[in-house]
Design a protein around this motif. Structure first.
Motif, PDB file in Angstrom:
ATOM      1  N   ARG A 195       0.835  -1.205   0.000  1.00  0.00           N
ATOM      2  CA  ARG A 195       0.000   0.000   0.000  1.00  0.00           C
ATOM      3  C   ARG A 195       0.866   1.250   0.000  1.00  0.00           C
ATOM      4  NH1 ARG A 195      -2.611   0.238   6.123  1.00  0.00           N
ATOM      5  NH2 ARG A 195      -0.651   0.178   7.292  1.00  0.00           N
ATOM      6  N   ASP A 196       0.293   2.344  -0.469  1.00  0.00           N
ATOM      7  CA  ASP A 196       1.021   3.604  -0.535  1.00  0.00           C
ATOM      8  C   ASP A 196       1.415   4.064   0.860  1.00  0.00           C
ATOM      9  OD1 ASP A 196       0.773   3.620  -3.234  1.00  0.00           O
ATOM     10  OD2 ASP A 196      -0.775   5.168  -3.328  1.00  0.00           O
ATOM     11  N   VAL A 197       2.570   4.697   0.942  1.00  0.00           N
ATOM     12  CA  VAL A 197       3.078   5.158   2.228  1.00  0.00           C
ATOM     13  C   VAL A 197       2.232   6.319   2.754  1.00  0.00           C
ATOM     14  CG1 VAL A 197       4.677   6.870   1.287  1.00  0.00           C
ATOM     15  CG2 VAL A 197       5.199   5.783   3.471  1.00  0.00           C
ATOM     16  N   ASP A 198       2.099   6.358   4.069  1.00  0.00           N
ATOM     17  CA  ASP A 198       1.500   7.487   4.774  1.00  0.00           C
ATOM     18  C   ASP A 198       2.479   7.839   5.885  1.00  0.00           C
ATOM     19  OD1 ASP A 198       0.165   9.232   6.434  1.00  0.00           O
ATOM     20  OD2 ASP A 198      -1.735   8.162   6.378  1.00  0.00           O
ATOM     21  N   PHE A 199       3.195   8.952   5.724  1.00  0.00           N
ATOM     22  CA  PHE A 199       4.252   9.288   6.674  1.00  0.00           C
ATOM     23  C   PHE A 199       3.713   9.623   8.057  1.00  0.00           C
ATOM     24  CE2 PHE A 199       6.583  10.116   2.656  1.00  0.00           C
ATOM     25  CZ  PHE A 199       7.650   9.266   2.884  1.00  0.00           C
ATOM     26  N   ASP A 238       2.159  12.145  -8.874  1.00  0.00           N
ATOM     27  CA  ASP A 238       1.093  13.066  -8.486  1.00  0.00           C
ATOM     28  C   ASP A 238       0.882  13.120  -6.978  1.00  0.00           C
ATOM     29  OD1 ASP A 238       0.178  10.484  -8.265  1.00  0.00           O
ATOM     30  OD2 ASP A 238      -1.748  10.840  -9.251  1.00  0.00           O
ATOM     31  N   TRP A 239       1.921  12.854  -6.202  1.00  0.00           N
ATOM     32  CA  TRP A 239       1.766  12.901  -4.742  1.00  0.00           C
ATOM     33  C   TRP A 239       1.714  14.353  -4.273  1.00  0.00           C
ATOM     34  CZ3 TRP A 239       5.118   9.282  -6.966  1.00  0.00           C
ATOM     35  CH2 TRP A 239       4.733   7.947  -6.792  1.00  0.00           C
ATOM     36  N   THR A 240       0.698  14.675  -3.481  1.00  0.00           N
ATOM     37  CA  THR A 240       0.551  16.036  -2.965  1.00  0.00           C
ATOM     38  C   THR A 240       0.998  16.146  -1.512  1.00  0.00           C
ATOM     39  OG1 THR A 240      -1.754  15.585  -2.337  1.00  0.00           O
ATOM     40  CG2 THR A 240      -1.357  16.526  -4.528  1.00  0.00           C
ATOM     41  N   SER A 241       1.105  15.018  -0.834  1.00  0.00           N
ATOM     42  CA  SER A 241       1.448  15.045   0.592  1.00  0.00           C
ATOM     43  C   SER A 241       2.901  14.683   0.848  1.00  0.00           C
ATOM     44  CB  SER A 241       0.546  14.073   1.363  1.00  0.00           C
ATOM     45  OG  SER A 241       0.701  12.750   0.878  1.00  0.00           O
ATOM     46  N   MET A 294      11.861  11.584  -9.144  1.00  0.00           N
ATOM     47  CA  MET A 294      11.716  10.482 -10.075  1.00  0.00           C
ATOM     48  C   MET A 294      13.043   9.716 -10.170  1.00  0.00           C
ATOM     49  SD  MET A 294      12.047   8.968 -13.234  1.00  0.00           S
ATOM     50  CE  MET A 294      12.571  10.167 -14.449  1.00  0.00           C
ATOM     51  N   LEU A 295      12.975   8.404 -10.033  1.00  0.00           N
ATOM     52  CA  LEU A 295      14.174   7.579 -10.125  1.00  0.00           C
ATOM     53  C   LEU A 295      14.364   7.066 -11.552  1.00  0.00           C
ATOM     54  CD1 LEU A 295      13.850   5.585  -6.771  1.00  0.00           C
ATOM     55  CD2 LEU A 295      15.160   7.672  -7.237  1.00  0.00           C
ATOM     56  N   PHE A 296      13.443   6.259 -12.034  1.00  0.00           N
ATOM     57  CA  PHE A 296      13.509   5.807 -13.426  1.00  0.00           C
ATOM     58  C   PHE A 296      12.159   5.236 -13.836  1.00  0.00           C
ATOM     59  CE2 PHE A 296      15.242   2.510 -10.647  1.00  0.00           C
ATOM     60  CZ  PHE A 296      14.453   1.402 -10.944  1.00  0.00           C
ATOM     61  N   TYR A 297      11.887   5.320 -15.124  1.00  0.00           N
ATOM     62  CA  TYR A 297      10.654   4.761 -15.670  1.00  0.00           C
ATOM     63  C   TYR A 297      10.790   3.247 -15.811  1.00  0.00           C
ATOM     64  CZ  TYR A 297       8.391   9.190 -16.700  1.00  0.00           C
ATOM     65  OH  TYR A 297       7.767  10.411 -16.582  1.00  0.00           O
ATOM     66  N   ASP A 298       9.663   2.584 -15.675  1.00  0.00           N
ATOM     67  CA  ASP A 298       9.604   1.140 -15.825  1.00  0.00           C
ATOM     68  C   ASP A 298       9.667   0.782 -17.307  1.00  0.00           C
ATOM     69  OD1 ASP A 298       9.550  -1.273 -14.623  1.00  0.00           O
ATOM     70  OD2 ASP A 298       7.413  -1.281 -14.159  1.00  0.00           O
ATOM     71  N   PRO A 357       8.810  12.940   3.583  1.00  0.00           N
ATOM     72  CA  PRO A 357       7.752  13.761   4.186  1.00  0.00           C
ATOM     73  C   PRO A 357       7.865  15.232   3.795  1.00  0.00           C
ATOM     74  CG  PRO A 357       8.719  12.295   5.810  1.00  0.00           C
ATOM     75  CD  PRO A 357       9.599  12.216   4.588  1.00  0.00           C
ATOM     76  N   LYS A 358       6.721  15.823   3.535  1.00  0.00           N
ATOM     77  CA  LYS A 358       6.688  17.224   3.122  1.00  0.00           C
ATOM     78  C   LYS A 358       6.883  18.158   4.304  1.00  0.00           C
ATOM     79  CE  LYS A 358       4.191  19.545  -0.582  1.00  0.00           C
ATOM     80  NZ  LYS A 358       2.944  19.543  -1.380  1.00  0.00           N
TER      81      LYS A 358
END
Length: 314
Positions: A138-142, A157-160, A165-169, A283-284
């Protein structure tokens, strides 16, 4: 002279108090001056300032140096441990910031196939930082997850969270050499591979990889009679392919070692770049600790090399 008030507490000037702690601990003006990197006269002046604030005599001056008065001794018994506690707390804070444990959350497959093989290099550069890998889908929630960083797949598109970007698949079917020889005449009948058993991951970011690759290469019709076998994570599909159980959709960046060892190969050699990429999240609302900064810097260099390798493999 009145004592300085801080939050309802009466606290003397901290610089003279620090000088008092060192003199009381060393019982020697010369040693105190050396520890504080000042002259003996500067030490004496600071002690005099503190005594004036407190209105008591803390030291007796004699021909053979200084000694604590009874009042000074009682005061020192409280002050010296306080400075020790401050020093210990500061050391722990700096250890947490510069070294210690760094917790990184990511996927099992990414950790096993890409991150862990590179960690010995990070360890050699930063032996004081232990990287603790926490895996999960599941997506991380800091706010919920006790981690410093996370590596996830997505479209950025993470807003929190702040993200890099590391690399495209890049995806391409993979199978074992033995499977290729048995089911595609050593590569002379590649379409036959698509009519056999196709292995896939049920993970949300990977379950559509076959569809995307087949559509991009106009080969969807060739799989109408195929047998499909799903796995919970991509790594299991690749292991099954290496064992000769079918053709799996490979992620090129994750399979360097398998390609080098000859356990897997890319029979079609028609890589497709997915819209999803791997991102480093942090974390933002937190200030980056030193250990986070050095890991991020190292990881971005590793990712840049992977991007270059993927471009060269196209």
């Amino acid at each position: 002279m009145e004592l300085i008030k801080r939050g309802g507490h009466r606290i003397p000037p901290l610089n003279p108090l620090r000088f008092f702690e060192v003199v009381a601990r060393t019982q020697n003006l010369t040693l105190a001056a050396q520890e504080l990197c000042v002259t003996q006269s500067a030490v004496s002046r600071q002690i005099a300032v503190l005594e004036a604030y407190l209105g008591v005599e803390l030291f007796r001056r004699g021909r053979h140096g200084v000694s604590l008065t009874p009042i000074g001794k009682a005061y020192a018994e409280q002050v010296i441990p306080s400075f020790h506690n401050i020093s210990a707390a500061t050391a722990r804070l700096l250890a947490s910031s510069h070294g210690g444990m760094l917790r990184v959350r990511t996927y099992t497959t990414f950790a096993s196939q890409w991150l862990i093989p590179r960690l010995p290099d990070f360890r050699s550069l930063h032996p004081d930082i232990d990287v603790d890998i926490v895996t999960g889908m599941r997506d991380v929630d800091f706010e919920r997850d006790a981690v410093d960083l996370a590596i996830q797949a997505g479209v950025g598109d993470w807003t929190s969270a702040r993200h890099d970007m590391l690399f495209y698949d890049r995806i391409d079917p993979v199978c074992s050499p033995a499977y290729l020889n048995t089911h595609a005449q050593g590569g002379d009948d590649l379409p036959a591979l698509l009519r056999g058993r196709l292995l896939y991951s049920r993970y949300s970011h990977s379950h559509s990889d076959w569809e995307a690759w087949l559509d991009r290469n106009a080969m969807t019709a060739g799989t109408s009679a195929s047998e499909w076998t799903g796995f919970s994570i991509s790594m299991l599909a690749w292991q099954s392919a290496a064992a000769g159980l079918g053709v799996a959709m490979g992620q090129i960046a994750m399979l360097n070692e398998e390609f080098k060892l000859g356990n897997l190969l890319r029979p079609f050699n028609k890589p497709v770049r997915r819209d999803h990429a791997y991102y480093l999240l942090r974390p933002k609302q937190r200030t980056d600790l030193t250990k986070v900064k050095v890991f991020r810097e190292w990881l971005l260099k590793c990712a840049a090399q992977t991007r270059a390798d993927l471009d060269a493999a196209d």
